[in-house]
Design an enzyme around this catalytic site. Sequence first.
Site, short mmCIF file in Angstrom:
data_model
loop_
_atom_site.label_atom_id
_atom_site.label_comp_id
_atom_site.label_asym_id
_atom_site.label_seq_id
_atom_site.Cartn_x
_atom_site.Cartn_y
_atom_site.Cartn_z
N ASP A 204 -46.80 58.35 -48.29
CA ASP A 204 -48.64 58.59 -48.08
C ASP A 204 -48.55 57.67 -46.34
OD1 ASP A 204 -48.46 55.89 -47.14
OD2 ASP A 204 -49.57 55.52 -49.02
N ASP A 206 -50.46 56.19 -43.31
CA ASP A 206 -51.66 54.92 -42.95
C ASP A 206 -52.08 54.87 -42.57
OD1 ASP A 206 -50.13 53.55 -45.91
OD2 ASP A 206 -48.51 53.75 -44.94
N ASP A 288 -53.92 55.88 -47.18
CA ASP A 288 -54.53 55.00 -47.16
C ASP A 288 -55.12 53.94 -45.82
OD1 ASP A 288 -53.44 53.91 -49.45
OD2 ASP A 288 -52.13 52.78 -48.62
N1 CTP Z 1 -49.54 47.04 -48.37
C1 CTP Z 1 -50.83 45.40 -48.48
N2 CTP Z 1 -51.67 46.12 -49.83
C2 CTP Z 1 -51.45 47.32 -50.11
C3 CTP Z 1 -50.34 47.99 -50.59
C4 CTP Z 1 -49.55 47.93 -48.90
O1 CTP Z 1 -50.61 44.89 -47.97
N3 CTP Z 1 -51.52 46.84 -51.56
C5 CTP Z 1 -48.92 47.11 -47.09
C6 CTP Z 1 -47.32 46.53 -47.15
O2 CTP Z 1 -46.40 45.64 -47.71
C7 CTP Z 1 -47.10 47.93 -46.22
C8 CTP Z 1 -48.05 48.62 -45.46
O3 CTP Z 1 -49.03 48.36 -46.48
O4 CTP Z 1 -46.54 46.93 -45.20
C9 CTP Z 1 -47.30 49.95 -46.41
O5 CTP Z 1 -47.40 50.16 -47.10
P1 CTP Z 1 -46.90 51.52 -48.04
O6 CTP Z 1 -47.72 52.48 -47.81
O7 CTP Z 1 -46.85 51.58 -49.49
O8 CTP Z 1 -44.94 51.63 -47.71
P2 CTP Z 1 -44.60 52.58 -46.90
O9 CTP Z 1 -43.79 51.62 -46.01
O10 CTP Z 1 -45.84 53.05 -45.16
O11 CTP Z 1 -43.84 53.60 -47.52
P3 CTP Z 1 -44.06 54.92 -47.54
O12 CTP Z 1 -43.48 55.55 -46.64
O13 CTP Z 1 -43.38 54.79 -48.84
O14 CTP Z 1 -45.72 54.49 -47.67
MN MN Z 2 -46.94 54.64 -46.59
MN MN Z 3 -49.76 53.14 -48.23
#
Ligand code: CTP
Ligand code: MN
Ligand code: MN
Length: 364
Positions: A204, A206, A288
């Site tokens: 995703d 963020d 997000d």
């Molecule tokens: N996070 C959080 N609460 C959530 C979801 C995520 O605090 N409900 C935080 C996670 O701990 C992470 C960050 O948001 O530090 C990003 O989460 P995520 O998008 O799931 O992971 P990424 O590290 O961005 O990996 P990806 O590239 O797969 O998206």
């Molecule tokens: Mn992410």
């Molecule tokens: Mn995320």
Amino acid sequence: QLQVLEVVVFSAPSYACQRRTTLDNHNAILTDALSLLAENAELSGEDGRGVAFRRAAGVLKGLPEPVTAVTQLVGLPCLGGHSLRVVKDILENGASCEVEDTKQSERFKVLKVLTGIFGVGVKTAERWIQEGIRGLQQLQDSGRTLNRAQQAGLQHYEDLNQHVTRSEADAVAAVVEEAVASVLPGARMTLIGGFRRGKLTGHDVDFLITHPEEGREVGLMPKVVSWLESQGFLLYQKTTKNSYLEGEDGPARPSSNMDRFERCFSIFKLTEEVNGEGLKPWRAVRVDLVVSPISQFAFALLGWTGSKLFERELRRWAGHKKAMSLSSHALYDNTQRRYLRASSEEEIFAHLGLEYIPPSERNA
Ligand code: CTP
Ligand code: MN
Ligand code: MN
Ligand code: MN
């Protein structure tokens, strides 16, 4: 001529937040194997085992060169007997039976497919499996009532399970930037998550949004969402209100690690104009959005940049080594019984007695 064979014995500090872990992983075969076992444990509700495998993988991700023999690992933290056995199997036989068996197992495969639907967690997937559901088509045909998130997840299953590229992330960033600037001039947007750590792909995109004047960020999320909706950028969105209560002399002590920022889990419709070339006119991308007041911005930035293991280890370090509670809102010193303020990530690391680790080295 005498040949001296040098065998490196590795060493590393035990908390991931004490280590510099770049994306340059010299042991991907080993860490992929351990990550798969971690995922399988998590899908089976065995979170403790999951964390143990994640920690073991985290240590190997940071090693400066490929491991060639288990004897090199004797001094390393977080590598339990189970993880070492897996590593040994791979080094000696080219593969681990346990990993291969797990990959092939029907249960693992089905759980991955079902939890691969946005909005479906382990418990729901587990229930469906017990009810005899084995795949997407079967789920669709079963006439199960799906919530809004799950409906969207099923509808855009293929797109959402195809990783997001950096250029797609940049295209989404441009849209969010425009939305934010349109509804509140002066508001700032920062890329967080994996892309901030320098990853080339992600599941995703963020973003963290704030305003330099405390309080101006209140009510921002609904406006951003309305703007995006009016421009046709949203296929799905769910906004959660800020539930963080301000106390008398600082933010209320967070009761858990779950943060309570105003946030929006969404699915973007990334169209061709912003997407560049491509065969389809548009594709779905998970986005997000998080809004934080400027006073908590550094904590939010640190807490949402990840990796998940790095975050978990930061909180564990804070609690076990410093008697402090770290969240994405604040840092509380249990000994001094007060909040420690910070306006940058560097200051938070300093409060925690840790060397500063930049985002690109938080890839544990
Ligand atoms: N996070 C959080 N609460 C959530 C979801 C995520 O605090 N409900 C935080 C996670 O701990 C992470 C960050 O948001 O530090 C990003 O989460 P995520 O998008 O799931 O992971 P990424 O590290 O961005 O990996 P990806 O590239 O797969 O998206
Ligand atoms: Mn992410
Ligand atoms: Mn995320
Ligand atoms: Mn290197």
